[in-house]
Design a protein around this motif. Structure first.
Motif: not given
Length: 210
Positions: A188-210
């Motif tokens: 229950x101490x998992x920070x939502x912002x950490x999850x957001x940062x990971x998702x954004x990074x994954x999306x950024x890499x996926x779109x950069x690959x295009x």
């Protein structure tokens, strides 16, 4: 003069009773699970007789579907919309971070529709519950909205070359939020912002690959 019944104290009282029943069912499902939620328990928790429950809902399946619907509509009304303003000059990752920061954080409170919906997705039944059908339909709608939002950032060439990319990214976003919800039940101490940062990074890499 219209022959339709005008809203009044009686109709207002009925709505109060209906919401009491829905909330009681949601509380019991959160505590004990879908199967253990019974009309008998709902009447005891709500303080209303079984006749009141059956006045509004034909059976338990109908009631639980309403729990999911009511919870989802309350949740979605407070969420940022997956609609891109043409005047918005933010990059897709900046826009994604802004939306997810609000929506992921709202899952900390464990909305009933997520808890019950995911619970039903993990169970197999001969007859699919109405609540499960509704939950899947709402997920499809949300996924399509997210995919359309991503598509709004793609040029014509990318849309033609990778027509599945927007939907893939939308499903990644949904999978990440599901994972966050499950993880919060354990950590229950998992920070939502950490999850957001990971998702954004994954999306950024996926779109950069295009």
């Amino acid at each position: 003069m219209s022959t339709k019944e005008k809203p009044g104290p009686q109709s207002a009282d009925r709505e109060v009773s209906r919401i009491r029943i829905v909330r009681a069912a949601a509380e019991i499902a959160a505590e004990s699970g879908y199967e253990a939620t019974t009309i008998s328990k709902v009447t005891k928790r709500s303080g209303l007789p079984a006749s009141s429950v059956y006045w509004f809902f034909r059976d338990k399946d109908h009631l639980m579907a309403e729990v999911v619907r009511h919870s989802f509509e309350q949740w979605i009304s407070s969420q940022p919309r997956w609609e891109r303003d043409p005047r918005d000059e933010r990059s897709p990752t900046e826009g994604l971070r802004a939306i997810l920061s609000r929506s992921v954080r709202s899952l900390v409170d464990s909305p009933d529709f997520v808890r019950i919906g995911l619970m039903l997705l993990l169970e197999t039944r001969d007859v699919e519950p109405e609540a499960r059908q509704y939950f899947l339909a709402t997920r499809d709608e949300v996924t399509s909205s997210i995919a359309a939002w991503f598509t709004s950032y793609f040029d014509t060439a990318l849309r033609a070359r990778r027509p599945e990319l927007a939907m893939d990214l939308a499903r990644v976003v949904l999978a990440a939020t599901d994972g966050f919800f499950f993880s919060r039940q354990i950590h229950d101490d998992l920070d939502p912002e950490d999850v957001v940062a990971i998702v954004v990074a994954v999306v950024e890499q996926a779109m950069a690959g295009e």
